[in-house]
Scaffold this motif. Structure first.
Motif, PDB file in Angstrom:
ATOM      1  N   VAL A   2       0.852  -1.184   0.000  1.00  0.00           N
ATOM      2  CA  VAL A   2       0.000   0.000   0.000  1.00  0.00           C
ATOM      3  C   VAL A   2       0.891   1.238   0.000  1.00  0.00           C
ATOM      4  N   PRO A   3       0.613   2.222  -0.886  1.00  0.00           N
ATOM      5  CA  PRO A   3       1.405   3.453  -0.875  1.00  0.00           C
ATOM      6  C   PRO A   3       0.965   4.380   0.264  1.00  0.00           C
ATOM      7  N   ILE A   4       1.935   4.784   1.074  1.00  0.00           N
ATOM      8  CA  ILE A   4       1.698   5.733   2.158  1.00  0.00           C
ATOM      9  C   ILE A   4       2.356   7.055   1.741  1.00  0.00           C
ATOM     10  N   ILE A   5       1.612   8.143   1.794  1.00  0.00           N
ATOM     11  CA  ILE A   5       2.133   9.446   1.394  1.00  0.00           C
ATOM     12  C   ILE A   5       2.768  10.127   2.602  1.00  0.00           C
ATOM     13  N   LYS A   6       4.028  10.573   2.440  1.00  0.00           N
ATOM     14  CA  LYS A   6       4.734  11.290   3.507  1.00  0.00           C
ATOM     15  C   LYS A   6       4.766  12.797   3.274  1.00  0.00           C
ATOM     16  N   SER A  34      -1.937   8.056   6.157  1.00  0.00           N
ATOM     17  CA  SER A  34      -2.151   9.493   6.036  1.00  0.00           C
ATOM     18  C   SER A  34      -3.235   9.699   4.984  1.00  0.00           C
ATOM     19  N   THR A  35      -3.871  10.845   5.032  1.00  0.00           N
ATOM     20  CA  THR A  35      -4.848  11.177   4.002  1.00  0.00           C
ATOM     21  C   THR A  35      -4.420  12.472   3.336  1.00  0.00           C
ATOM     22  N   THR A 117      -7.463   8.398   1.066  1.00  0.00           N
ATOM     23  CA  THR A 117      -6.418   7.471   1.473  1.00  0.00           C
ATOM     24  C   THR A 117      -6.251   6.470   0.337  1.00  0.00           C
ATOM     25  N   LEU A 118      -5.060   6.021   0.128  1.00  0.00           N
ATOM     26  CA  LEU A 118      -4.800   5.071  -0.951  1.00  0.00           C
ATOM     27  C   LEU A 118      -4.771   3.637  -0.433  1.00  0.00           C
ATOM     28  N   VAL A 152       5.442  13.700  -4.950  1.00  0.00           N
ATOM     29  CA  VAL A 152       4.941  12.967  -3.790  1.00  0.00           C
ATOM     30  C   VAL A 152       6.064  12.051  -3.302  1.00  0.00           C
ATOM     31  N   ASN A 153       6.363  12.121  -2.009  1.00  0.00           N
ATOM     32  CA  ASN A 153       7.313  11.205  -1.379  1.00  0.00           C
ATOM     33  C   ASN A 153       6.528  10.298  -0.452  1.00  0.00           C
TER      34      ASN A 153
END
Length: 162
Positions: A2-6, A34-35, A117-118, A152-153
């Motif tokens: 799952v991609p988590i956005i930082k 994160s959203t 959220t992804l 996006v990181n």
């Protein structure tokens, strides 16, 4: 995976488009994800829109190892989304949060998506947990005017579903 956005950094530099992106990292501690909320306002019909999308995994230092790179006509994508599988996965997730253009031209309007959220995106499990960088550019018109730059990181993370 799952991609988590930082983090999200963006620049919008054209007179006929405004937009904002807001990362909500505080939700990550409550639900592991994160959203992000974003909105954009189109001030005139957009007939020709080209997207450049590049994904990379950071290596030693500042070096990036590319894993995905494509340039596509957004209008062609809207007509034939099956041709662009990875972009379609993200597009389908965003559609769950609000009205998305479904054909060209993209008419003047405000498009808003809150608390995305992804977590529903599930990349193949053979991918390793790792950091990632996603760069997206929006180019408009026949002159391919650079109007939108987004970076996006984040992290690809495995979660147990049980």
């Amino acid at each position: 995976m799952v991609p988590i956005i930082k983090s999200i950094n963006y620049v919008i530099k054209c007179p006929y488009l405004n937009g904002t992106f807001v990362l909500h990292p505080e939700t990550a501690s409550r639900n592991r994800f994160s959203t992000v909320s974003f909105s954009f306002t189109v001030h005139r019909p957009l007939h020709i829109l080209t997207l450049r999308i590049a994904a990379a995994i950071p290596r030693r230092g500042t070096q990036l190892y590319p894993i995905y790179n494509t340039t596509l006509s957004f209008c062609d994508f809207l007509s034939h989304p099956e041709k662009y599988r990875l972009v379609k996965i993200v597009y389908n997730e965003v559609r769950r949060y609000g009205s998305v253009p479904n054909r060209c031209p993209i008419n003047p309007a405000t498009y808003a998506y809150n608390n995305i959220t992804l977590k529903q995106i599930d990349f193949p499990s053979f991918l390793p947990e790792s950091e990632y960088v996603l760069d997206m550019s929006g180019l408009f018109g026949t002159k391919m005017e650079h109007c939108v730059e987004i970076r996006v990181n984040g992290t690809l993370k495995k979660f147990n579903t049980s």
